[in-house]
Design a protein around this motif. Structure first.
Motif, PDB file in Angstrom:
ATOM      1  N   PRO A 111      42.120  45.814  42.249  1.00 28.02           N
ATOM      2  CA  PRO A 111      42.143  45.048  43.170  1.00 28.02           C
ATOM      3  C   PRO A 111      41.491  46.183  44.496  1.00 28.02           C
ATOM      4  O   PRO A 111      42.060  46.950  44.596  1.00 28.02           O
ATOM      5  CB  PRO A 111      43.957  44.440  42.910  1.00 28.02           C
ATOM      6  CG  PRO A 111      44.918  45.327  42.823  1.00 28.02           C
ATOM      7  CD  PRO A 111      44.156  46.421  41.985  1.00 28.02           C
ATOM      8  N   SER A 161      36.233  37.087  39.240  1.00 25.48           N
ATOM      9  CA  SER A 161      36.757  38.418  40.642  1.00 25.48           C
ATOM     10  C   SER A 161      36.113  38.315  41.762  1.00 25.48           C
ATOM     11  O   SER A 161      35.579  38.740  42.040  1.00 25.48           O
ATOM     12  CB  SER A 161      36.209  39.667  39.310  1.00 25.48           C
ATOM     13  OG  SER A 161      34.875  39.563  38.908  1.00 25.48           O
ATOM     14  N   GLN A 162      34.810  37.522  41.519  1.00 26.81           N
ATOM     15  CA  GLN A 162      34.338  36.744  42.916  1.00 26.81           C
ATOM     16  C   GLN A 162      35.006  35.730  43.584  1.00 26.81           C
ATOM     17  O   GLN A 162      34.885  35.943  44.989  1.00 26.81           O
ATOM     18  CB  GLN A 162      32.766  36.248  42.005  1.00 26.81           C
ATOM     19  CG  GLN A 162      31.501  37.469  42.016  1.00 26.81           C
ATOM     20  CD  GLN A 162      30.893  36.690  41.026  1.00 26.81           C
ATOM     21  OE1 GLN A 162      30.508  35.879  41.041  1.00 26.81           O
ATOM     22  NE2 GLN A 162      29.986  37.817  40.551  1.00 26.81           N
ATOM     23  N   ASN A 189      41.219  37.878  44.670  1.00 22.24           N
ATOM     24  CA  ASN A 189      41.084  39.455  44.362  1.00 22.24           C
ATOM     25  C   ASN A 189      42.213  39.559  43.292  1.00 22.24           C
ATOM     26  O   ASN A 189      43.153  39.541  42.941  1.00 22.24           O
ATOM     27  CB  ASN A 189      41.772  39.609  45.472  1.00 22.24           C
ATOM     28  CG  ASN A 189      42.193  41.853  45.005  1.00 22.24           C
ATOM     29  OD1 ASN A 189      41.122  42.029  44.757  1.00 22.24           O
ATOM     30  ND2 ASN A 189      43.422  41.827  46.463  1.00 22.24           N
ATOM     31  N   VAL A 190      41.318  40.181  41.801  1.00 18.89           N
ATOM     32  CA  VAL A 190      42.202  40.656  40.105  1.00 18.89           C
ATOM     33  C   VAL A 190      42.710  42.269  40.166  1.00 18.89           C
ATOM     34  O   VAL A 190      41.433  42.866  40.563  1.00 18.89           O
ATOM     35  CB  VAL A 190      41.263  40.149  39.223  1.00 18.89           C
ATOM     36  CG1 VAL A 190      41.249  38.523  39.559  1.00 18.89           C
ATOM     37  CG2 VAL A 190      40.155  40.815  38.979  1.00 18.89           C
ATOM     38  N   ARG A 191      43.566  42.146  39.653  1.00 18.15           N
ATOM     39  CA  ARG A 191      43.628  43.209  38.921  1.00 18.15           C
ATOM     40  C   ARG A 191      43.395  43.493  37.530  1.00 18.15           C
ATOM     41  O   ARG A 191      44.390  42.464  36.593  1.00 18.15           O
ATOM     42  CB  ARG A 191      45.212  43.907  39.471  1.00 18.15           C
ATOM     43  CG  ARG A 191      45.511  45.271  38.445  1.00 18.15           C
ATOM     44  CD  ARG A 191      47.153  45.433  38.811  1.00 18.15           C
ATOM     45  NE  ARG A 191      47.282  45.416  37.884  1.00 18.15           N
ATOM     46  CZ  ARG A 191      49.002  45.759  37.902  1.00 18.15           C
ATOM     47  NH1 ARG A 191      49.549  46.404  38.342  1.00 18.15           N
ATOM     48  NH2 ARG A 191      49.655  45.279  36.939  1.00 18.15           N
ATOM     49  N   LEU A 192      41.521  43.854  36.314  1.00 19.80           N
ATOM     50  CA  LEU A 192      41.267  43.345  35.567  1.00 19.80           C
ATOM     51  C   LEU A 192      41.651  44.328  34.452  1.00 19.80           C
ATOM     52  O   LEU A 192      41.533  45.889  34.853  1.00 19.80           O
ATOM     53  CB  LEU A 192      40.043  43.458  35.385  1.00 19.80           C
ATOM     54  CG  LEU A 192      39.333  42.312  34.135  1.00 19.80           C
ATOM     55  CD1 LEU A 192      40.058  41.181  34.173  1.00 19.80           C
ATOM     56  CD2 LEU A 192      37.929  42.265  35.061  1.00 19.80           C
TER      57      LEU A 192
END
Length: 1463
Positions: A904, A935-936, A939-942
């Protein structure tokens, strides 16, 4: 098309009514800018205005919501409510006051005058009411207007003023004046699949399609050649260039089937390919591979896979299988640990989840909790403990009558707790020598109910039910009373005498009920039964049998329980309505059965062992409390929000900012003022604030109670907030200032003792008499420092505390409240006491539900400064958040080769997203675009784990797929809004035959509205140009479950209607027996659900309903549909008292008079109609269908009504059917039903259509239809179907024709002659499903539909069963739902029947021939000579229709309208 501004207001309105109105005020004349600005800058202006009320994260979610048009139905619902009013002519905005309308502010006065005499309008849950006084006796004014327009502002100004004064209630509903050409808008959030069809039997129509636009997309580049440029520079080579382009496309999209050994590694190869590209492209590549797999498959076979990757995938899979039960190939998605099931969730519900999570995430972020710690805190199980709290029953005041562990009566019972696990018959109560079940009765012996309850207890005791019974007698506690003057006391002493001299189990034999207790009956009884005993010694003042008399009453008082009589089962109080002695017996036995399973689990898990004391085990559970206080235990809780940063002043109104300033102001001192023996780590898990006026007795008592409790329990901090009754002055704050001064100047211990001394009543009396504060000081205190501080403290800071109490805690001056870790208890009523025990209970509840766990985690974070404050704030935040499902902790053992990780952005709120997916599955087709959009948006931690299946034996995907979803509204280069999101399939291979399937959210009913092409058979080789199709969202579903309250069963055949006040009957439906399910077509708006007039309404009435928008007991069931989510209601009905024995589905023919029977005959003649049902999909079958209809009509004199399944008909068929009906004089109706979500879904279109043929016969047609004949589309009828309708089915619900046996050479293909079918059918025939007749009355009566669905549900889970669904299912159910075999001549088909029998055939079916695989069209012309004539006749008719339309079109050139969806 709903305006963005209104959708934005609805989005903000979700955060609370106040925010909504603040936003409305901010944008009240915004539409002025609409004219001058471009659409894009107007959109940005709206976002900017919304940004004043939302955080950055929420603005991103708002963009997503606007792109999805997620709040459009909410706006549309108000529009529909307005149209039901109806709006006055030419009125851009109007008011409605109790049913009368006005178009300008001038009408207000006139309309308000007589308003009180007219009935008030109904207000919905989602209505926007202007915040004013809560008066009920003033008129309600509803304004229908468009926010931001001038007209709205003029109304709003007047109405908001009047609402502020409290002279009316002002409600706003969105209303946009309808324009002359309403524009449709494009929706998103659905999927489109192009599945590759099997072409084993050629089933494509050869009729040419006209009207397709032949321009190609020339701009595209194929394998490095840009054809647009080439054609411009070499126009003479145009034809050759087209050929070259086609050749290149075919070679890239190589669709040659793969060998089995090439397939087995495809899934891992796809994963290796995805993991090999740069991180940012990986998701896009996954989307591309999964959505275009058939044309990418060959390129994947060349990818090499590293051994480490395979190994890592296997290790992770093993771990996932053990921890969360995920198997190879499964697709799962977790957002912050919440499991998102993609079968149930759609983008609209995921947006809601993101929004719900945002509050907690932003809160934690603002409290300074970052990174890993966020997930750890989120996953804490902060459960508000269940509603059933239990009271500790290990108390000396309880007189136990028996003790199962020690009484000799029970000594033969087995004593091991393992006995619980032994199997018994259901309903048998196990007799085990342990006090597993305890019943405590609180009784006042003088009251009549007590006798009944004692008798009941005796019954349990005599029948040796394993129940330990105890009594608490609540009698007068005064010392001087004796048993000669108070019957209760007398009874108690007598009881003690019996207990001492004999033993308590004798009690039942001694005390007889019947008459009420009085002093005389007790003395008389004593004389009669115990002549030796001296009455004076037992009942008198000096009685020896009086000990513990006060205990019962004290225990009762301390326990905080409600009114007598009371019962506790294993400590859990029974509610007053359960205390009826008649009910109680069954209830207790039921509780014993229920609790047994809990004990079994405890024994099985090893929590309860042979040597543990069962009662202690019970009393150590989380829900056991030392006393009951409904205020503390209630589930309806209010919390303070500690998370706003002090810097956010601009965003919050003045009140909020003041409260924040106060918070920090208070906390400055609170850390001192907590006199605590802190834990060794210097942190307290529970922070209590006491707010009150400490110049009053009750205020001092409250604080003293808190301090006493704190002394006993080291983990608590106590803070003090003054809330004086009057304006703070030197006089009314003396005590508080002294407390404050001592806390600021003295050591903890000394200060605490001094404060406790101050709070005692004698101290305040001394102060009132004029004693000086300094005279009260104690030893060991620093006198000078104290005096200095005490004399210089200003009153101002108390003023600010009073404001804090008023504005944040919502207390009036002088009111008291307790705040425990941000949870507000209070304000307390005048008489309400909050004792030391209550503080103990409050602390226990706060600790056990969350504070302890939060503290442990905060400790690990190693934050030293203000750690206790942090615990308090985090606890308040987590417990206030709505309770969702359990959060899973999903992590992978190794993640270097098989997990795609995206980090992120730093220092922003982030969502933790974990996806587990096999890149070549249907889940991946949907999940990859979803993850890209997620993810757009935020805010991601993927982390994406490649959950690949090894050793594939067939192609994993047989379709192309697009998921329509965008993260923000798109604009074109000239700043106008783009027409909207569509599904585009580019570069498809031309050879395969494709069929289009829409995959929409559960509650959508969509249908194709225009496409010249055959969407069931798309063959790109034969199409010039682009294939386009438009679908429209036609209805949103309202679903429900209905039960009959008296039987608990669904009322089969009950009918509901749905409509609006102006048109009450718009849609109707029938209740199924499976789950009492029903579904109704609707649209956004407010609807009324009613029982259908006729038998349903005569026999039944609606009693209660859930999930609706009117009060549960209101007769009219109002339902508001205002979102794209599924709306599911629960309705409970009951038969009317005089109709108890009537059955909905039976004929009430017993009491018919002669006149009725004559009248009935007349009606029968009038309604002699042949009902024919058929389904078709694709232009070829629709062509057959028209021919079938013509052949039916040619052979009967009876009027015919055709019923078609609307779901899969092409737009062209729906357009032309009306012309056919007119020409040939038949009736028709299009029926549709959405496949219920609880019934196993089919994915293949053909199988779905087969399902519709058989699974919903009982609910597709109105109850008035008695018999229906299903005729396959590819049949030609040669006889009068009236004979089939009148054929005697001999009590069977339906009749089918068996398969012919006469064509000998096909014997090898008759699968029903061997294997499973041969043994299952026995001597019965296997029937064909191309033609059947259904007696719907009988079918419904024996619940055949429900049985078929039940069997289907069981069998369809196995992909290999029911290979011909519509045919195998009824044949498989032949033993449960009988089939009447129709005579063979009703069904002739060349494949199975010999040529001699063709002469007598009544219908001819064009069955597929597994031997020759002859295409249908050639077979039709060869087998049935009249087929060609019929075909030509219909072609001429359709040709004429087309000509008429063309001439009509030339007269007027239409404006192009934009539909919901396009490809």
């Amino acid at each position: 098309m709903t305006p963005f501004l209104l959708e934005t207001s609805e989005f903000i309105g979700e955060d609370g009514n106040e925010k909504f109105w603040q936003f409305v005020d901010t944008v009240k004349e915004l539409t002025v800018y609409k004219q001058g600005e471009s659409v894009r800058s107007y959109y940005n202006l709206i976002l900017k205005k919304a940004g004043q009320f939302l955080t950055d994260l929420q603005v991103n979610l708002l963009r997503f919501a606007l792109a999805l048009r997620s709040y459009s139905p909410a706006v549309q619902a108000f529009q529909q409510i307005a149209s039901d009013e109806p709006p006055p002519e030419a009125c851009p905005a109007f008011i409605s006051i109790h049913g009368q309308h006005g178009c300008s502010t001038k009408d207000l006065k006139k309309l308000l005058k007589a308003a009180a005499g007219r009935p008030k309008p109904y207000l919905y849950n989602k209505d926007h009411t202007y915040p004013g006084f809560n008066k009920t006796d003033v008129p309600i004014v509803i304004l229908y207007a468009e926010i931001g327009t001038k007209k709205f502002t003029s109304f709003h100004k007047v109405l908001s003023e009047k609402a502020g004064e409290g002279t009316l209630i002002y409600v706003l509903r969105h209303f946009v004046a309808v324009s002359s050409n309403p524009k449709k808008m494009l929706l998103s959030g659905y999927g489109v699949e192009l599945a590759i069809k099997s072409t084993e039997y050629k089933a494509v129509d050869d009729t040419k399609v006209k009207g397709a636009n032949a321009e190609e997309d020339n701009k595209d580049e194929v394998q490095g050649f840009v054809f647009g440029t080439l054609k411009k520079s070499h126009p003479e080579l145009e034809e050759q260039l087209v050929e070259l382009r086609r050749h290149l496309l075919e070679s890239t999209n190589d669709m040659v089937p793969l060998k089995v050994w090439e397939m087995q590694d495809l899934s891992v190869q796809a994963a290796a390919r995805i993991m090999s590209v740069p991180k940012f492209d990986a998701l896009k590549l996954m989307r591309d591979l999964s959505q275009n797999f058939p044309s990418k498959a060959r390129s994947l076979t060349r990818v090499a896979v590293k051994q480490e990757m395979r190994k890592e995938i296997e290790e992770n899979q093993k771990r996932l299988g053990e921890s969360i039960g995920v198997h190879p190939g499964d697709g799962e998605l977790f957002i912050n640990g919440l499991h998102i099931d993609l079968d149930i969730h759609n983008p609209f519900s995921i947006l809601d989840i993101l929004r719900g999570e945002a509050r907690v995430l932003e809160g934690l972020h603002n409290l300074g909790i970052k990174g890993e710690h966020q997930g750890k805190l989120l996953r804490l199980p902060v459960n508000a403990v269940d509603d059933s709290y239990a009271l500790d029953i290990r108390h000396p005041a309880i007189m136990w009558i028996n003790d199962i562990e020690n009484d000799p009566v029970y000594r033969n019972w087995p004593s091991g707790v393992q006995e619980l696990l032994r199997a018994t018959f259901p309903g048998v109560i196990r007799q085990i020598r342990h006090n597993l079940f305890n019943l405590v009765l609180f009784l006042d012996p003088v009251r009549e109910e007590s006798v009944e309850l004692v008798k009941l207890a005796e019954l349990f005791y005599k029948h040796k039910i394993p129940l330990r019974i105890g009594f608490v007698f609540v009698v007068d506690t005064k010392e001087e009373i004796d048993g000669f003057s108070d019957a209760g006391v007398g009874f108690f002493r007598l009881l003690n005498y019996i207990a001492d001299e004999y033993d308590l189990s004798q009690l039942y034999n001694q005390v007889e009920g019947g008459e009420t207790l009085s002093v005389d009956t007790i003395s008389a009884y004593l004389k009669r039964k115990f002549p030796k005993a001296k009455a004076e010694r037992i009942l008198g003042v000096e009685s020896e049998y009086d000990d513990k008399r006060q205990d019962g009453a004290l225990f009762y008082k301390k326990s905080g329980l409600g009114s007598l009589p009371l019962a506790l089962f294993n400590g859990v109080p029974l509610s007053p309505d359960e205390m009826d002695p008649d009910e109680l017996e069954t209830l207790i036995l039921q509780r014993i059965m229920d609790t047994t399973t809990t004990f079994q689990r405890a024994v099985f898990m090893g929590q309860l062992t042979e040597d543990s004391n069962v009662v202690d085990h019970l009393m150590e559970q989380a829900n056991v409390v030392p006393r009951m206080n409904p205020l503390i235990l209630s589930t309806d809780r209010k919390y303070l929000d500690f998370t706003s940063k002090p810097g956010d002043h601009l965003k919050l109104s003045i009140i909020d900012s003041l409260s924040i300033f106060l918070f920090y102001f208070n906390l400055l001192f609170l850390s001192h003022c907590s006199h605590t023996f802190l834990d060794e780590d210097g942190m307290s898990a529970v922070t209590m604030w006491i707010a009150g006026d400490f110049e009053t007795v009750s205020g001092r008592k409250l604080l003293l109670g808190a301090l006493k409790r704190q002394k006993a329990s080291p983990g608590v901090r106590v803070g003090v907030i003054d809330n004086p009754s009057g304006k703070p002055s030197d006089d009314n704050t003396v005590l508080y200032r002294a407390i404050w001064a001592s806390l600021l100047t003295q050591k903890n211990k000394a200060a605490a003792e001094f404060v406790q001394k101050l709070l005692r009543e004698e101290s305040s009396q001394l102060l009132q008499k004029g004693t000086k504060m300094k005279d009260l000081l104690m030893q060991g205190m620093d006198r000078d420092a104290f005096e200095k501080k005490f004399n210089t403290l200003e009153v101002d800071f108390i003023r600010s505390q009073q404001l804090f109490c008023r504005d944040v805690l919502k207390l009036s001056p002088g009111q008291q409240a307790v705040i425990s870790n941000g949870r507000i208890l209070g304000p307390f009523e005048e008489q309400e006491e909050f004792t030391v025990e209550d503080f103990q209970l409050l602390e226990k509840i706060t600790l056990s539900s969350s504070a302890e766990k939060v503290k442990a985690k905060v400790k690990l974070m190693g934050m030293k400064a203000n750690a206790s404050d942090l615990v308090m704030k985090v606890d308040a935040l987590l417990t206030a958040a709505p309770k969702g499902e359990v959060r899973r902790d999903v992590h992978f053992i190794k993640d270097s080769h098989s997990v795609l990780r995206l980090s992120p952005r730093e220092n922003e709120v982030f969502y933790d997203v974990v996806a587990i997916v096999d890149p070549l599955t249907r889940e991946a087709q949907k999940m990859s675009p979803l993850l890209i959009v997620l993810s757009q948006v935020v805010n991601v931690r993927l982390q994406v784990f490649m959950n690949c299946r090894a050793k594939l034996s067939e192609m994993p995907l047989k379709s192309f797929y697009r998921f329509v979803l965008e993260s923000d509204v798109n604009f074109l280069a000239n700043n106008t809004v783009s027409p909207g999101p569509v599904a585009r399939f580019m570069e498809l291979p031309e050879s395969p035959l494709l069929t289009l399937i829409m995959i929409t959210p559960e509650s959508w009913m969509v249908q194709a509205v225009s496409s010249p092409h055959d969407l069931d058979n798309i063959h790109l080789q034969e199409v010039n140009g682009v294939v386009t199709a438009e679908y429209e969202l036609e209805h949103l579903l309202l679903e429900g479950h209905c039960f009959d309250l008296s039987t608990g069963q669904p009322p089969r055949g009950l009918q509901f209607t749905l409509g609006m006040s102006r048109d009450p009957l718009m849609y109707d439906t029938i209740v199924m027996a499976n789950l009492g399910y029903f579904q109704l077509k609707a649209n956004p708006g407010a609807w009324t659900l009613k029982l259908r007039k006729g038998r349903s309404e005569d026999i039944y009435q609606i009693l209660t309903h859930d999930g609706t928008d009117s009060p549960a007991d209101a007769g009219d069931v109002l339902v508001v549909l205002n979102s794209f989510h599924s709306k599911i209601v629960k309705v409970r009905v009951q038969k009317k008292a005089d109709k108890m024995n009537e059955d909905l589905l039976s004929e009430n023919s017993e009491s018919k008079g002669i006149w009725d029977s004559i009248k009935d005959d007349g009606e029968k003649k009038k309604e002699d109609v042949l009902n024919i049902f058929s389904v078709a999909s694709g232009h070829l079958y629709e062509r057959f269908l028209r021919i079938m209809m013509l052949s039916v009509l040619r052979h009967t004199k009876t009027p015919v009504k055709f019923w078609f399944l609307k779901n899969y008909l092409s737009p062209s068929f729906k357009e032309t059917i009306a012309h056919m009906a007119e020409k040939y004089g038949f009736q028709y109706e299009l029926v549709q039903y959405k496949w219920p979500r609880w019934l196993h879904q089919q994915t293949e279109k053909q199988r779905i259509i087969w399902g519709y043929k058989i699974l919903f016969l009982d609910v597709l047609f109105p109850l008035a239809v008695d018999k229906i004949i299903f005729v396959d589309a590819d049949q030609i009828v040669r006889a009068d179907l009236k004979d089939l309708r009148d054929f005697d089915l001999e009590g069977a619900p339906y009749g089918y024709t068996p398969f012919c046996d006469s064509r000998r050479e096909m014997e090898g293909y008759r699968f029903w002659k061997s294997g499973y079918w041969a043994s299952h059918l026995g001597h019965r025939k296997y029937h064909i499903s191309a033609l059947y007749v259904v007696d719907l009355k009988k079918f419904r009566k024996i619940a055949a539909g429900d049985r078929l669905r039940g069997q289907y549900q069981a069998l369809s889970q196995d992909p290999n069963s029911l290979s011909n669904l519509d045919q195998d299912l009824p044949n498989n159910m032949i033993h449960q739902v009988a089939i009447k075999s129709l005579p063979q001549e009703w069904m002739w088909c060349e494949t199975w029947c010999d040529d001699t029998s063709k002469v007598s055939a009544k219908t001819i079916d064009l069955c597929n021939n597994p031997k020759t695989k002859e295409p249908k069209l050639t077979a039709a012309a060869r087998i049935v000579p009249e087929w060609v004539e019929y075909d030509n006749e219909i072609k001429q008719l359709l040709g004429r229709v087309q000509e008429q339309e063309d001439t009509a079109t030339q007269k007027q050139t239409p404006s192009p309208s934009q539909h919901d969806k396009g490809y």
